[in-house]
Design a protein around this motif. Sequence first.
Motif, PDB file in Angstrom:
ATOM      1  N   ILE A   1      42.002  28.784  61.054  1.00  0.00           N
ATOM      2  CA  ILE A   1      40.925  29.439  61.806  1.00  0.00           C
ATOM      3  C   ILE A   1      41.472  30.205  63.002  1.00  0.00           C
ATOM      4  O   ILE A   1      41.034  31.324  63.293  1.00  0.00           O
ATOM      5  CB  ILE A   1      39.877  28.403  62.270  1.00  0.00           C
TER       6      ILE A   1
ATOM      7  N   ILE B   1      32.932  30.620  64.585  1.00  0.00           N
ATOM      8  CA  ILE B   1      32.537  29.583  63.622  1.00  0.00           C
ATOM      9  C   ILE B   1      31.433  30.056  62.667  1.00  0.00           C
ATOM     10  O   ILE B   1      31.601  29.996  61.439  1.00  0.00           O
ATOM     11  CB  ILE B   1      32.101  28.301  64.353  1.00  0.00           C
TER      12      ILE B   1
ATOM     13  N   ILE C   1      34.411  26.335  55.207  1.00  0.00           N
ATOM     14  CA  ILE C   1      35.437  25.321  54.941  1.00  0.00           C
ATOM     15  C   ILE C   1      35.979  25.363  53.506  1.00  0.00           C
ATOM     16  O   ILE C   1      37.195  25.337  53.313  1.00  0.00           O
ATOM     17  CB  ILE C   1      34.915  23.916  55.312  1.00  0.00           C
TER      18      ILE C   1
ATOM     19  N   LEU D   1      38.294  28.301  53.301  1.00  0.00           N
ATOM     20  CA  LEU D   1      39.477  28.109  54.140  1.00  0.00           C
ATOM     21  C   LEU D   1      40.487  27.175  53.485  1.00  0.00           C
ATOM     22  O   LEU D   1      41.694  27.318  53.684  1.00  0.00           O
ATOM     23  CB  LEU D   1      39.076  27.539  55.511  1.00  0.00           C
TER      24      LEU D   1
ATOM     25  N   ARG E   1      42.467  23.885  61.244  1.00  0.00           N
ATOM     26  CA  ARG E   1      42.368  24.525  62.561  1.00  0.00           C
ATOM     27  C   ARG E   1      43.356  25.683  62.660  1.00  0.00           C
ATOM     28  O   ARG E   1      43.027  26.747  63.192  1.00  0.00           O
ATOM     29  CB  ARG E   1      42.635  23.515  63.677  1.00  0.00           C
TER      30      ARG E   1
ATOM     31  N   VAL F   1      33.808  30.680  59.625  1.00  0.00           N
ATOM     32  CA  VAL F   1      34.309  29.372  59.197  1.00  0.00           C
ATOM     33  C   VAL F   1      33.532  28.856  57.996  1.00  0.00           C
ATOM     34  O   VAL F   1      32.448  28.281  58.120  1.00  0.00           O
ATOM     35  CB  VAL F   1      34.269  28.348  60.355  1.00  0.00           C
TER      36      VAL F   1
ATOM     37  N   ILE G   1      37.250  24.404  68.135  1.00  0.00           N
ATOM     38  CA  ILE G   1      37.422  24.395  66.677  1.00  0.00           C
ATOM     39  C   ILE G   1      37.762  22.990  66.193  1.00  0.00           C
ATOM     40  O   ILE G   1      37.262  22.533  65.156  1.00  0.00           O
ATOM     41  CB  ILE G   1      38.526  25.384  66.248  1.00  0.00           C
TER      42      ILE G   1
END
Length: 246
Positions: A96, A158, A164, A167, A93, A162, A73
Amino acid sequence: MHLFKKIFSKSRAQEGGIFFDTIQKILGFTPDTIDHYKRAFTHRSTNKLDAAGNPLNYERLEFLGDAMLSSVIAAHLFNQVPSGDEGYLTKMRSKIVSREHLNELGRDLHLIDLVESKVLTQHFGENIHGNLFEALVGAIYLDKGYIYCEKFIHNRVIAPYVDIPKLEGKVISYKSLLIEWCQKEKRTFHYDVFEDNGIDAQKFFGVKLSIDNKIIAKARATSKKKAEEIASKRAYFAFQEKINNK
């Protein structure tokens, strides 16, 4: 040659039985050493030992998998967010690989169905799901090496999860966020925790969260930690505009 490969594959599957087939579907590739994966789903309650007398359960694999997840990650974020400084990358990180997210991953894959244990599954804590996911990642590394491990994490973590921009706005711990805000704003805060059995058979804990000597939120849950987090989340929404404009 084709016939030989077919027979060999069949014998490998029969050797591991249903467990082998299930693991293969989860992984998306054929394991080389099924024992690594069996260990990844062996609970300490079985009291199994290896030939040297060492405990044979998933806890060491959990440690290894945690490190592999963090490494993969971290590399992904480093490459995808060239403008992110160390603090930003560390925070992303953490979001995640948060315990909440790992538990979600473990539940989605129904990993608890594969556990060998002398404890009933309903007696496991919530974190068993994330622990098993980490152990599985550790088993992949031992069995296939870094490249396969990286591919698995990309496919299972991911690619589907994931995002971004999303997040960046995700809150991992409302309690930590609220405490940080109170400290910066020089506000006093206090969590009053008390046992709250009520009419339920299961033990509950109640929490009253006060800010500047005024009760802002209350919550009730099966653990003090959960009750504090729920109360903090409710308080966050009460002060959301002020917190976000800090």
